[in-house]
Design a protein around this motif. Structure first.
Motif, short mmCIF file in Angstrom:
data_model
loop_
_atom_site.label_atom_id
_atom_site.label_comp_id
_atom_site.label_asym_id
_atom_site.label_seq_id
_atom_site.Cartn_x
_atom_site.Cartn_y
_atom_site.Cartn_z
N LEU A 198 67.73 -45.31 49.64
CA LEU A 198 67.74 -44.53 50.92
C LEU A 198 68.63 -44.93 51.35
O LEU A 198 70.12 -44.90 51.65
N VAL A 199 68.16 -46.49 52.18
CA VAL A 199 69.65 -47.11 53.69
C VAL A 199 70.77 -48.84 52.92
O VAL A 199 71.33 -49.04 53.49
N VAL A 200 69.95 -48.98 51.53
CA VAL A 200 70.93 -49.92 51.41
C VAL A 200 71.62 -49.90 49.55
O VAL A 200 73.27 -49.58 49.77
N VAL A 201 71.22 -49.44 48.59
CA VAL A 201 72.13 -48.98 47.85
C VAL A 201 72.61 -48.33 47.37
O VAL A 201 73.56 -48.31 46.77
N TYR A 202 71.66 -46.78 47.37
CA TYR A 202 72.84 -45.72 48.04
C TYR A 202 74.71 -46.02 48.87
O TYR A 202 75.62 -46.07 48.59
N PRO A 203 74.63 -46.59 49.96
CA PRO A 203 75.77 -47.21 50.97
C PRO A 203 76.62 -47.90 50.48
O PRO A 203 77.51 -47.34 50.25
N ILE A 204 75.70 -48.33 49.68
CA ILE A 204 76.32 -49.88 49.12
C ILE A 204 77.43 -49.12 47.66
O ILE A 204 78.49 -49.64 47.47
N PRO B 41 79.90 -46.46 54.44
CA PRO B 41 79.46 -45.42 53.88
C PRO B 41 78.46 -43.98 54.66
O PRO B 41 78.44 -42.85 54.85
N LEU B 42 77.49 -45.05 55.43
CA LEU B 42 76.28 -44.15 55.97
C LEU B 42 76.98 -43.47 57.73
O LEU B 42 76.61 -42.33 57.74
N ILE C 207 54.94 -49.60 56.62
CA ILE C 207 55.48 -49.23 54.96
C ILE C 207 55.45 -50.77 54.70
O ILE C 207 55.48 -51.12 53.19
N LEU D 267 63.29 -53.91 56.99
CA LEU D 267 62.22 -53.39 56.06
C LEU D 267 61.87 -55.34 55.40
O LEU D 267 61.19 -55.47 55.17
N PHE E 97 72.68 -57.51 52.41
CA PHE E 97 74.00 -56.66 52.17
C PHE E 97 74.35 -56.27 53.85
O PHE E 97 73.59 -56.67 54.53
N VAL F 83 62.67 -46.22 50.49
CA VAL F 83 63.68 -46.61 52.07
C VAL F 83 65.01 -47.37 51.37
O VAL F 83 65.67 -47.49 51.57
N LEU F 84 64.07 -48.76 50.83
CA LEU F 84 65.35 -49.59 50.45
C LEU F 84 66.36 -48.96 49.75
O LEU F 84 67.79 -49.13 49.60
N THR G 207 58.42 -48.74 50.21
CA THR G 207 59.38 -50.36 50.56
C THR G 207 60.68 -49.35 50.08
O THR G 207 61.90 -49.73 50.70
N LEU G 208 60.15 -49.41 48.13
CA LEU G 208 61.91 -49.52 47.12
C LEU G 208 62.61 -48.06 47.62
O LEU G 208 63.19 -47.54 47.24
N SER H 154 79.19 -52.97 55.61
CA SER H 154 79.28 -52.40 53.89
C SER H 154 77.73 -50.91 54.05
O SER H 154 78.56 -50.58 53.18
N LEU H 155 77.19 -50.80 54.60
CA LEU H 155 75.85 -50.31 54.77
C LEU H 155 76.47 -49.15 55.77
O LEU H 155 76.60 -47.63 55.99
#
Lengths: 352, 292
Positions: free
Chosen positions: A46-52, B139-140, B102, B165, B131, A43-44, A40-41, B135-136
Motif C-alpha cells: 500500500l505505501v510503497v508498491v502502489y505509489p511507485i 503520488p501519495l 507488525i 517498517l 525507495f 502495508v508495504l 508487513t507485506l 517518489s512515494l
C-alpha cells in the motif's frame, strides 16, 4: 493378488517418506510464514508498491494549467508519453538534471566513505574503552538523535558569516554561497550526524564476538592488524553491511540537509530529491514524477549492485542452514558453541 | 574544517590503542575525542539557546549572561511550536508502535522459519526500504488530495511506515538471527508451543534488540521532514520539524537563530530521554547472558 498388491504398497510408501513428507512440511511452514508475513507485506504494497507504480504512470502525463496551441488554458492531465523524460535529457533542464545527479552521487560517495571509516573507528574505541563507556555511548547517540532539520539549522548557525566556524578558522568564508564551501558544509553536517549511527550498529556487532575468539588469536600469536582483518572485520561484517547499505540508500535521497542548511534553488547542493520536490511544489506532477522515477531507477541499480554483495551473504546463510539440517546432527555437535567454530578458524588463519 | 581536523586523530588513536605501548591511555583519549566530536556542536546549540537575544552573535564559549528568553520566545502563543511538539509525538509514537507490532512477527518469521520464498521476501523488504521518499510522496500526495487526507495525522503516519517498517524488520531479523535456536528448543522441550516460546522466551531476551529498534524507528519517524512538509500545510497539524524550519522569529527581523536553537534544544530533549532508556537496556547486555 498378493504379487500385484505388494509393489503398489511399496511404491507410494517409499515416495511418501521421501517427497510428500518434505513438501507437506514445507507447505505447512509456507502457509504459516505467509500468514505471519502478510501484515508487513500488505502495508508495504500500500505505501510503497502502489505509489511507485502511480509515479511511473504519472511521469507519462502532464498536469496543471497549460496553454494550448490556440492560446486557451487547458486543465486536467493529458497523456504525453515519454515527453517528460526526453525533456529532462536535453537543454537547460538537462543541465539542471545532470548537475543534481552529480551532486547526489558526490554526496553519497564522500559521505558514506567518511562515515564508515569514522563510525568503525568510533565503535572500536567504544568497545575497547572500559572507563567512561556509558558517557561515550550517551554522547555518541546525541548527534544521531538530533533531527536532521535541527542539525541543519545548527550547522547553518555555526557556518553563518560571523558564526563559530569562521571565528574558529579566523577566516571570512561565506559558507552559504554557491560553490565548494556550501558542499563542504553539507558533507560536514551529514558526517557529524550519521557517523555515530554506523558506530552504534558496528558496536552492537562487536559485542556479539566472544572474548574467547580474541584469546585464541592471541595464543596463536596473531598481530593486532591480523586480528582486526581476520576476526573483527569478518565477524562484524553483517552489522557493518546493514549500516552501510542504509547509509548509501539514505544519502542518495538526501533532501532535508541541503534544503534547510543551504536553501532551495542553490545549484551547488541541489540534489535529485530537491529538484523533484520543487517541481511537485509547483504542481508540475508530470516532470516531478519523472525526476522521482529516474532517482528511483538510480537507487534501484545502485542497491541492486550492493544487494548482490549483501544478497550473497543472505543466500549463503540460508543455504548453509539447509545443508546443516540435511547432514544431520553430527555436524551441529562439532560446531556446538555457535560462532566460535568459524571464528576460531579465522583466528588460526591470522596466526600464519 | 573543524570536524575534519577532529576526525584524523580519532582514527589514529584506534590503531595506537591496538599496537602501541599507549594501550591503556589511548582508548581514554579516543573516548575524549569522540565525546568532543559529538557534543561540541550540540553544546554550541545549547549555549546559543541560553544567550540573551541581545548578545546572540557573541562567540564566547560561555554566555556572558545566561537567559531563558529564547526558550520563552519559542513557546509564545502564535509560534505553533508547542502544538508542533505534540503533533510530532503523536505521529512518531504511532508509527513506532505500529511498526513494532507488525514488524516483530515478520522479523521472527524471517529469522526462524524455513520456507520457499524466504530470500525473495527478504529481497522485497530490502528493496522497499530503498525507495526514495520523494517518489512515494508525489503520488501519495495526489491520492491524499483526492480522499481529503491532506492536513490529517494519518497522511503523515501511513507514508512514514514505508521507511520505518523495512528498517525495523531488517534490524529485528538481524537480532533474532543472532539468538541461538537452543533457546526455543529448550522452551519447547519444557512444553511450550512455538508461539509461547516466542512470547515467553524470545521477546524478553530480545528486549535490548527490540528497544534498539524502537529507538531507531522513533527517531527516524521524529526526524521525518519531507512527508510532513508535503502532506500538511495547516499550522495546527504541522510537526515540530516543519514549524522550526519555517520560524520567522518573534521580532521579525533577520534569521531568528536564537529561537531556532532554543527550539532545537527542546525538540532534542525527548530523544535524550529515550536515549537514556536505551542506555540501560544496552548495558543489561544483548543475548549473551541468556545462553551461558
Amino acid at each position: 493378488m498378493s504379487a500385484s498388491a505388494a509393489p503398489v504398497k511399496a511404491g507410494p510408501g517409499k515416495q511418501t517418506t521421501k517427497a510428500d513428507r518434505v513438501t507437506s512440511f514445507n507447505e505447512g511452514t509456507g502457509r504459516l510464514a505467509a500468514t505471519l508475513l502478510s501484515p508487513t507485506l500488505i502495508v508495504l504494497v500500500l505505501v510503497v508498491v502502489y505509489p511507485i507504480i502511480a509515479a511511473l504512470r504519472e511521469s507519462l502525463y502532464t498536469s496543471g494549467d497549460r496553454v494550448d496551441a490556440d492560446g486557451f488554458i487547458v486543465q486536467g492531465s493529458q497523456f504525453v508519453g515519454l515527453d517528460n523524460f526526453t525533456a529532462i535529457f536535453s537543454g537547460e533542464v538537462g543541465d539542471r538534471f545532470w548537475n543534481a545527479f552529480y551532486n547526489t552521487t558526490f554526496f553519497t560517495v564522500t559521505c558514506v566513505v567518511l562515515e564508515t571509516i569514522l563510525g568503525m573507528a568510533m565503535a572500536m574505541v567504544m568497545h575497547k574503552a572500559f572507563k567512561g563507556r556509558s558517557v561515550v555511548r550517551a554522547a555518541i547517540l546525541v548527534p544521531w538523535a538530533i533531527p536532521t532539520v535541527v542539525s541543519a539549522l545548527l550547522w547553518k548557525w555555526i557556518f553563518q558569516a560571523d558564526g563559530a566556524a569562521n571565528a574558529l578558522l579566523g577566516q571570512q568564508i561565506l559558507w552559504s554561497t554557491e560553490g565548494w564551501q556550501s558542499v563542504l558544509s553539507v558533507i560536514i553536517a551529514d558526517t557529524w550526524k550519521t557517523a555515530p549511527f554506523i558506530g552504534l550498529l558496528v558496536l552492537a556487532g562487536l559485542q556479539t564476538i566472544p572474548d574467547e575468539v580474541y584469546e585464541a588469536a592471541k595464543v596463536d600469536g596473531a598481530s593486532p592488524f591480523n586480528t582486526f582483518i581476520r576476526i573483527t572485520l569478518p565477524l562484524v561484517k553483517p552489522a557493518l553491511l546493514v549500516a552501510v547499505l542504509f547509509r548509501i540508500l539514505d544519502t542518495l535521497r538526501i533532501f532535508d540537509l541541503p534544503f534547510v542548511l543551504v536553501g532551495a534553488n542553490k545549484s551547488s547542493v541541489e540534489t535529485l530529491s530537491i529538484l523533484a520536490y520543487l517541481e511537485s511544489n509547483q504542481n508540475r506532477y508530470g516532470p516531478a514524477a519523472a525526476y522521482a522515477t529516474l532517482l528511483f531507477i538510480y537507487v534501484a541499480v545502485t542497491a541492486f549492485v550492493f544487494v548482490k554483495l549483501l544478497g550473497a551473504d543472505v543466500l549463503g546463510d540460508a543455504v548453509q542452514k539447509k545443508k546443516g539440517k540435511k547432514n544431520g546432527k553430527s555436524k551441529n555437535k562439532l560446531d556446538a558453541p555457535p560462532g566460535v567454530g568459524p571464528a576460531a578458524a579465522a583466528g588460526g588463519g591470522g596466526g600464519f | 574544517m573543524m570536524a575534519v581536523a577532529e576526525k584524523a586523530p580519532a582514527k589514529i588513536d584506534v590503531k595506537a590503542a591496538e599496537a602501541g605501548p599507549l594501550r591503556r591511555w589511548a582508548p581514554l583519549l579516543g573516548v575524549a575525542l569522540i565525546v568532543l566530536y559529538c557534543l561540541a556542536p550540540f553544546y554550541w546549540m545549547v549555549v546559543s539557546a541560553l544567550r540573551r537575544p541581545s548578545d546572540q552573535f557573541s562567540n564566547s564559549i560561555i554566555p556572558t549572561t545566561w537567559s531563558v528568553q529564547n526558550i520563552k520566545d519559542v513557546f509564545k502563543p502564535g509560534t505553533g511550536f508547542g502544538r508542533g511538539l505534540l503533533n510530532s509525538l503523536i505521529v512518531a509514537g504511532t508509527v513506532t508502535i505500529l511498526t513494532l507490532v507488525i514488524g516483530m512477527v515478520a522479523a521472527y518469521t524471517l529469522a526462524r522459519l524455513e520456507f520457499r520464498f524466504k530470500n525473495f521476501v527478504l529481497a522485497i523488504i530490502i528493496t522497499t526500504s530503498m525507495f526514495p521518499g520523494i517518489s512515494l510522496v508525489i503520488p501519495l500526495k495526489k491520492l491524499f488530495v483526492d480522499i481529503s487526507w491532506i492536513n490529517t495525522y494519518q497522511a503523515m503516519i501511513v507514508p512514514s511506515l514505508s521507511f520505518a517498517l523495512p528498517l525495523a524488520v531488517w534490524n529485528l531479523t538481524t537480532f533474532f538471527r543472532q539468538m541461538p535456536r537452543e533457546l526455543e528448543q529448550a522452551a519447547m522441550v519444557d512444553g511450550c508451543t512455538p508461539a509461547q516460546a516466542f512470547r515467553k522466551v524470545i521477546i524478553p531476551l530480545a528486549a535490548p534488540g527490540v528497544f534498539t529498534t524502537a529507538i531507531i524507528t522513533f527517531i527516524a519517524a521524529w526526524n521525518e521532514f519531507l512527508i510532513a512538509l508535503s502532506m500538511v500545510n495547516r499550522k495546527e497539524i504541522q510537526t515540530a520539524n516543519v514549524v522550526i524550519s519555517q520560524f520567522t522569529g518573534a521580532s521579525g527581523r533577520d534569521q531568528p537563530f536564537g529561537s531556532q536553537m532554543a527550539a532545537g534544544v527542546v525538540v532534542t530533549i525527548p530523544l535524550v530521554i529515550a536515549v537514556l532508556i536505551f542506555q540501560r537496556r544496552i548495558v543489561a547486555g544483548l543475548t549473551a547472558g541468556g545462553v551461558k
